[in-house]
Design a protein around this motif. Structure first.
Motif, mmCIF file in Angstrom:
data_model
loop_
_atom_site.group_PDB
_atom_site.id
_atom_site.type_symbol
_atom_site.label_atom_id
_atom_site.label_comp_id
_atom_site.label_asym_id
_atom_site.label_seq_id
_atom_site.Cartn_x
_atom_site.Cartn_y
_atom_site.Cartn_z
ATOM 1 N N SER A 1 4.998 -6.159 -6.235
ATOM 2 C CA SER A 1 4.220 -5.020 -6.733
ATOM 3 C C SER A 1 5.000 -3.698 -6.463
ATOM 4 O O SER A 1 6.065 -3.768 -5.244
ATOM 5 C CB SER A 1 2.999 -5.336 -5.021
ATOM 6 O OG SER A 1 1.819 -6.338 -5.603
ATOM 7 N N ARG B 1 8.432 -2.592 7.969
ATOM 8 C CA ARG B 1 8.091 -2.759 6.610
ATOM 9 C C ARG B 1 8.653 -4.175 5.715
ATOM 10 O O ARG B 1 9.565 -3.619 4.889
ATOM 11 C CB ARG B 1 7.986 -1.783 5.176
ATOM 12 C CG ARG B 1 7.359 -0.531 6.273
ATOM 13 C CD ARG B 1 7.000 1.093 5.212
ATOM 14 N NE ARG B 1 8.951 1.540 5.361
ATOM 15 C CZ ARG B 1 9.769 2.376 4.775
ATOM 16 N NH1 ARG B 1 9.374 1.782 3.587
ATOM 17 N NH2 ARG B 1 10.589 2.714 5.231
ATOM 18 N N THR C 1 5.089 -9.587 -1.956
ATOM 19 C CA THR C 1 3.362 -10.013 -1.812
ATOM 20 C C THR C 1 3.383 -11.496 -2.779
ATOM 21 O O THR C 1 3.184 -12.528 -2.181
ATOM 22 C CB THR C 1 2.474 -9.055 -2.551
ATOM 23 O OG1 THR C 1 3.466 -7.380 -1.997
ATOM 24 C CG2 THR C 1 1.073 -9.240 -1.381
ATOM 25 N N PHE D 1 7.368 -4.405 -3.848
ATOM 26 C CA PHE D 1 7.005 -5.364 -1.994
ATOM 27 C C PHE D 1 6.671 -6.685 -2.842
ATOM 28 O O PHE D 1 6.253 -6.797 -3.948
ATOM 29 C CB PHE D 1 5.639 -4.799 -1.785
ATOM 30 C CG PHE D 1 5.442 -3.707 -1.323
ATOM 31 C CD1 PHE D 1 6.060 -3.194 0.299
ATOM 32 C CD2 PHE D 1 5.237 -2.388 -2.114
ATOM 33 C CE1 PHE D 1 5.556 -1.946 0.337
ATOM 34 C CE2 PHE D 1 5.089 -0.724 -1.794
ATOM 35 C CZ PHE D 1 5.501 -0.866 -0.381
ATOM 36 N N GLU E 1 1.407 -5.341 2.926
ATOM 37 C CA GLU E 1 1.580 -4.172 1.432
ATOM 38 C C GLU E 1 0.700 -3.043 1.726
ATOM 39 O O GLU E 1 1.650 -1.902 1.512
ATOM 40 C CB GLU E 1 1.199 -4.965 0.418
ATOM 41 C CG GLU E 1 1.664 -3.922 -0.975
ATOM 42 C CD GLU E 1 1.227 -4.828 -2.129
ATOM 43 O OE1 GLU E 1 1.206 -5.575 -2.247
ATOM 44 O OE2 GLU E 1 0.776 -4.202 -3.366
ATOM 45 N N LEU F 1 7.769 -6.682 3.947
ATOM 46 C CA LEU F 1 7.607 -6.868 2.320
ATOM 47 C C LEU F 1 8.425 -5.649 1.702
ATOM 48 O O LEU F 1 8.452 -6.707 0.470
ATOM 49 C CB LEU F 1 6.157 -6.892 1.632
ATOM 50 C CG LEU F 1 4.539 -7.935 2.862
ATOM 51 C CD1 LEU F 1 3.490 -7.316 2.405
ATOM 52 C CD2 LEU F 1 5.554 -9.084 2.576
ATOM 53 N N HIS F 2 8.729 -5.036 1.815
ATOM 54 C CA HIS F 2 9.008 -3.706 1.395
ATOM 55 C C HIS F 2 10.382 -4.256 1.333
ATOM 56 O O HIS F 2 11.417 -4.342 0.105
ATOM 57 C CB HIS F 2 9.041 -2.473 1.189
ATOM 58 C CG HIS F 2 9.519 -1.138 0.479
ATOM 59 N ND1 HIS F 2 10.035 -1.045 -0.432
ATOM 60 C CD2 HIS F 2 10.668 -0.415 1.303
ATOM 61 C CE1 HIS F 2 11.035 -0.681 -0.745
ATOM 62 N NE2 HIS F 2 10.963 -0.266 0.067
#
Lengths: 331, 331
Positions: A158, B224, A176, A174, A258, B226-227
């Motif tokens: 993402s 953070r 995700t 991200f 996210e 996922l990033h």
């Protein structure tokens, strides 16, 4: 029937050529889409030195009918594993900068063919980020009348993209979608779930309550994702959630995380309008998650990649009207 | 030789019987380990109704030589998929509560055999958590002279456990190890890494600098994850990190996120002594990550599960000295 009847003049042929799939468009003089096609001929399906043949395999008749029409490609076709590597362009960048950095590929018949470069940026911690293909889709999806815009492209990786004055000023990726698939397919959490992902393919969210619970817990969890993920197991173990609802709960935890991470890292504030560029299943989930956190989702019109290809081509003088900048959004 | 010479009297036979593996111990009258064995006969390897035979397959000679010695089992053998389901006991709980909740399994020969129950707790958001097997290992690993203690059991599902006055007062599970394997084996991040996980099996960290960078970025990233995970790809793509260093960087991001989440959620403050119960490879990584965040790692002595089994058996009167409470830590 004459070929004119069958095939009005194309002034541009554009392809969004990704890793697994590709979509092709041919455009009339006003930027309208005269015809579109798609197939599974992503870059992984193309043999070495088979690029021109692969292109002809999808749009050979378009090329024959319009021998002078330039071809513009975006997506992973410009990666190291693609037709030619188009180096990343640094943000901020918009149609003019992308047009100026188009990567030409010489063709035996002299036709103009070029690849749109990807974008790169560096975050406050000095960590680089990249996109390739999304820059084109974004330029065709945001509303150019807005001075500031936030665009989200949900998916495997993402992207949350900040726009200012028509330029991409920064973005963050991200993991995700890919993490959802890896967790569901390859951890103990997936063993409690039904085998087929019915929830992931439909237009609606299978269990909106379970999804919203996941989003809310991700928001309450203050980023404690590694811990929250284990609750998929315990909520199943104690029969708090039915097996069929666990995929939606997991999706809620991840999409909620996210959204929460994106809100922490950048210029996203409550009430911000966020344009969502996604197919049906993800669109419903992201719209619900954005509303839960107080953001205002706007669903982008389809064929953003086509509009983006046209805008960049127009800025590059590929469309007969040289360097006129962005054309109006047709969504 | 007489059997006495070969096999001094056992007063207790104990097994830590997990999903994939099991370890068996026989104890002398003072709680000392007379002998230990291990095999891959985890509960997944046991056929239906094959539990007694499977036990005899590993320790049949111990059972024959000590017909009166009770048998105490801990771990997934007490789950719904195990020999018998021993219901979870709610926290706070220590050796006495576990001893009082032992789940008896009738044996044809009248021998005493029981299963240690797992533990459950509920966090501030009302989300349940569970452990099974770790409760026994913890009770044999913490220093009973400490009024307050924090114990970490790294692994597939890492556990952070708060102890007070010899009782487990609460805990949290993190999906760290399983997520590492899923990300490495089943996402694009793993494709940039060497195939074999040499880094994951040795005593030392392969690239301590890459590992520390991952931990630091997880701590700076304010959850953070996922990033941050996507940076494994970009740091490889831009040749900032060598392919061989990426597994350590990924491990640092995940273990750093776990430590950060654990510090947010509970009674862990800078300077807190944290007992780490782990094999060599994970021990080095967790010790490094804990030091980076200002905590003081203490490495637990091996065979914590054996000491825990003895403590619970002693509290249950299984060891000849009825209900005397915890015996001193022998580590």
């Amino acid at each position: 029937m004459s070929s004119e009847t069958l095939m009005p003049d194309s002034v541009l042929i554009g392809l969004d050529w990704g890793t697994s799939n590709r979509r092709a468009y041919r455009f009339g003089a006003d930027g309208g889409i005269l015809e579109k096609r798609a197939d599974a001929g992503g870059i992984l399906a193309v043999p070495a030195n088979g690029w021109a043949d692969s292109l002809a395999g999808l749009v050979g008749d378009w090329l024959t009918a319009a021998p002078d029409a330039p071809v513009l490609l975006s997506g992973m076709v410009g990666s190291r594993q693609g037709w030619a590597e188009a180096p990343y362009l640094a943000c901020p960048a918009g149609p003019a900068a992308l047009a100026g950095a188009l990567w030409p590929v010489p063709m035996p018949d002299g036709r103009r063919l070029a690849i749109v470069p990807g974008l790169t940026c560096v975050d406050v911690d000095g960590v680089p980020d990249v996109m390739r293909g999304e820059e084109t889709e974004i330029l065709g999806s945001f509303d150019p009348s807005q001075a500031e815009a936030m665009v989200v492209l949900p998916g495997t990786h993402s992207k949350w993209v900040a726009m200012h004055g028509g330029l991409v000023t920064g973005f963050a990726t991200f993991l995700t979608g890919e993490l959802y698939a890896a967790v569901r397919g390859h951890t103990i959490l997936g063993r409690l779930m039904p085998a087929a992902d019915a929830a992931g393919t439909g237009d609606e969210i299978g269990d909106p309550v379970a999804f919203a619970l996941g989003v809310q817990r991700a928001l309450d969890g203050e980023g404690r994702l590694l811990h929250r993920l284990f609750s998929v197991r315990t909520e199943g173990l104690f029969d708090h959630l039915a097996s069929a609802s666990l995929p939606d709960y997991l999706a809620g935890l991840l999409i909620g995380a996210e959204v929460s991470e994106a809100c922490k890292s950048g210029p996203v504030r409550a009430g911000t309008a966020v344009t969502v560029v996604a197919g049906t299943a993800l669109r419903a989930r992201y719209a619900a998650a954005l509303e839960l956190v107080g953001l205002c989702p706007r669903i982008a019109a389809p064929d953003g990649a086509a509009r983006g290809l046209w805008r960049i081509a127009a800025a590059a003088g590929f469309t007969g009207t040289p360097g006129t900048g962005p054309v109006p959004c047709r969504g």
